[in-house]
Design a protein around this motif. Structure first.
Motif, PDB file in Angstrom:
ATOM      1  N   ASP A   1      63.898  -3.716  43.876  1.00 48.57           N
ATOM      2  CA  ASP A   1      62.883  -3.504  42.849  1.00 48.57           C
ATOM      3  C   ASP A   1      62.536  -2.014  42.773  1.00 48.57           C
ATOM      4  O   ASP A   1      62.107  -1.413  43.756  1.00 48.57           O
TER       5      ASP A   1
ATOM      6  N   SER B   1      60.530  -0.881  40.118  1.00 50.69           N
ATOM      7  CA  SER B   1      59.496  -0.830  39.089  1.00 50.69           C
ATOM      8  C   SER B   1      58.381   0.122  39.493  1.00 50.69           C
ATOM      9  O   SER B   1      58.305   0.583  40.642  1.00 50.69           O
TER      10      SER B   1
ATOM     11  N   ALA C   1      63.961  -3.556  37.348  1.00 53.32           N
ATOM     12  CA  ALA C   1      62.534  -3.371  37.054  1.00 53.32           C
ATOM     13  C   ALA C   1      62.168  -4.430  36.013  1.00 53.32           C
ATOM     14  O   ALA C   1      61.966  -5.581  36.348  1.00 53.32           O
ATOM     15  N   ASP C   2      62.148  -4.050  34.720  1.00 51.66           N
ATOM     16  CA  ASP C   2      61.958  -5.051  33.675  1.00 51.66           C
ATOM     17  C   ASP C   2      63.282  -5.664  33.242  1.00 51.66           C
ATOM     18  O   ASP C   2      63.322  -6.614  32.463  1.00 51.66           O
ATOM     19  N   GLU C   3      64.371  -5.088  33.761  1.00 49.83           N
ATOM     20  CA  GLU C   3      65.724  -5.577  33.527  1.00 49.83           C
ATOM     21  C   GLU C   3      66.618  -4.981  34.604  1.00 49.83           C
ATOM     22  O   GLU C   3      66.185  -4.129  35.395  1.00 49.83           O
TER      23      GLU C   3
ATOM     24  N   VAL D   1      57.678  -0.320  33.894  1.00 45.18           N
ATOM     25  CA  VAL D   1      57.353  -1.709  33.579  1.00 45.18           C
ATOM     26  C   VAL D   1      58.021  -2.671  34.554  1.00 45.18           C
ATOM     27  O   VAL D   1      59.155  -2.471  34.973  1.00 45.18           O
ATOM     28  N   THR D   2      57.302  -3.752  34.911  1.00 49.04           N
ATOM     29  CA  THR D   2      57.839  -4.795  35.770  1.00 49.04           C
ATOM     30  C   THR D   2      58.070  -6.069  34.975  1.00 49.04           C
ATOM     31  O   THR D   2      57.215  -6.477  34.198  1.00 49.04           O
ATOM     32  N   ASP D   3      59.220  -6.684  35.177  1.00 51.65           N
ATOM     33  CA  ASP D   3      59.469  -8.051  34.744  1.00 51.65           C
ATOM     34  C   ASP D   3      60.513  -8.610  35.712  1.00 51.65           C
ATOM     35  O   ASP D   3      61.684  -8.785  35.374  1.00 51.65           O
TER      36      ASP D   3
ATOM     37  N   LYS E   1      62.552 -11.868  34.663  1.00 54.38           N
ATOM     38  CA  LYS E   1      63.647 -11.630  33.724  1.00 54.38           C
ATOM     39  C   LYS E   1      64.802 -10.887  34.403  1.00 54.38           C
ATOM     40  O   LYS E   1      65.977 -11.255  34.245  1.00 54.38           O
ATOM     41  N   ALA E   2      64.469  -9.857  35.187  1.00 51.15           N
ATOM     42  CA  ALA E   2      65.508  -9.022  35.801  1.00 51.15           C
ATOM     43  C   ALA E   2      66.323  -9.795  36.831  1.00 51.15           C
ATOM     44  O   ALA E   2      67.543  -9.634  36.924  1.00 51.15           O
TER      45      ALA E   2
ATOM     46  N   ASP F   1      54.583 -10.119  40.004  1.00 50.85           N
ATOM     47  CA  ASP F   1      54.959 -10.758  38.750  1.00 50.85           C
ATOM     48  C   ASP F   1      54.311 -12.139  38.729  1.00 50.85           C
ATOM     49  O   ASP F   1      53.823 -12.622  39.755  1.00 50.85           O
TER      50      ASP F   1
ATOM     51  N   GLU G   1      51.846   1.173  36.419  1.00 49.62           N
ATOM     52  CA  GLU G   1      52.737   0.809  35.321  1.00 49.62           C
ATOM     53  C   GLU G   1      52.107   1.021  33.952  1.00 49.62           C
ATOM     54  O   GLU G   1      52.797   1.319  32.996  1.00 49.62           O
TER      55      GLU G   1
END
Length: 297
Positions: free
Chosen positions: A90, A92, A132-134, A163-165, A168-169, A191, A235
């Motif tokens: 990670d 992010s 991170a977000d992807e 950004v964090t996701d 999804k990532a 998350d 973020e």
């Protein structure tokens, strides 16, 4: 992959050397702690023996058996192939948190490098995915001589992304973990719990063994400060100033509930969650974990 412009950047090489030195120190401490361990096999479990023939790896000779039998026997191992180690790191914005001087990302990068070093030392294949977000970069597992350097270069070139996701990532990363293996997710776990566990389920569906190393900053976990404290979301940039004594009890209760919920969800899935803070010695953390699993290098 690492931006080629960084290859002439002294700061890049400084980060690269720093990560490599720290990772080697962690591994040396870990191996020193294991030297009396009764366990064998990082990637595969010890099974039986066969008599030594030319071409066998002399490192697998059982010298204790030789002392009794006066004949050379080589340890055999279950499994026809070596382990594929996938480390999902990670990067992010929240991983930039560094209240104790070392950021979560720096700590997690050292852990990533140490795990890869252990795997490659065992002739297993190791790879790293940054997310991170992807998914931001992916280095598929290999057991080649140059793989450790490739991994170090990828990690050293990583910078926190706002950004964090994670949910999804990790779903995206799962599609890149093509061969069954061991997936190590290194993240602070910031998350939505349902989204995160759904992504972990994706990895389990693909028959991977999954481990979550959750890296936290001691201050964000325990809020030990006194007086007015300004919180800044790494973020979004948003800030909040409050009196720490007035919110500490509620803050700590909320953190405990979140960690307990995550731990319960991981245990129900057979996922090992290892909670670390950036002031924990990494070699001791690895030693405690692998000995508990009955594995060693």
């Amino acid at each position: 992959m690492t931006d080629t412009r960084e290859l002439s950047d002294p700061e890049f090489f400084s980060r690269l050397d720093g990560i490599e030195l720290r990772a080697r120190a962690v591994v040396e401490g870990f191996l020193h702690g294991l030297h009396r361990s009764p366990f064998v096999g990082f990637s595969v479990e010890f099974a039986s023996h066969h008599e030594y023939v030319p071409g066998d790896d002399p490192r697998h000779i059982n010298w204790k058996l030789y002392a009794r039998q006066h004949r050379l026997y080589v340890k055999e191992f279950d499994g026809d192939t070596n382990l594929n180690l996938y480390v999902l790191l990670d990067v992010s914005g929240s991983m930039a948190c560094a209240n104790k001087g070392r950021s979560k990302l720096a700590y997690a990068a050292t852990l990533t490098a140490a795990l890869a070093h252990l795997a490659i030392r065992q002739h297993d294949a190791a790879g790293v995915t940054l997310f991170a977000d992807e998914v931001l970069a992916n280095l598929p597992p290999r057991a080649t001589a140059h793989q450790q350097g490739e991994i170090l270069g990828l990690i050293a070139g990583a910078a926190p992304r706002a950004v964090t996701d994670a949910g999804k990532a990790i779903h995206q990363a799962a599609e890149l973990c093509r061969k069954r293996g061991l997936v190590v997710v290194i993240s602070d776990g910031f998350d939505d719990l349902a989204r995160l566990t759904d992504a972990l389920d994706h990895l389990l569906f693909l028959k991977h063994e999954v481990i979550l190393f959750q890296v936290l900053d001691p201050w964000e976990r325990d809020l030990p400060l006194e007086g007015n404290v300004q919180f800044r979301d790494l973020e979004t940039g948003e800030t909040l100033t409050t009196l720490s004594e007035s919110v500490r009890d509620g803050y700590q209760a909320a953190v405990r509930e979140w960690l307990n919920d995550l731990d319960r969800e991981c245990r129900s899935r057979g996922i090992d969650r290892i909670e670390l803070t950036t002031d924990d010695p990494l070699d001791k953390a690895l030693l405690e974990y692998f000995v508990r699993r009955g594995r060693m290098v």
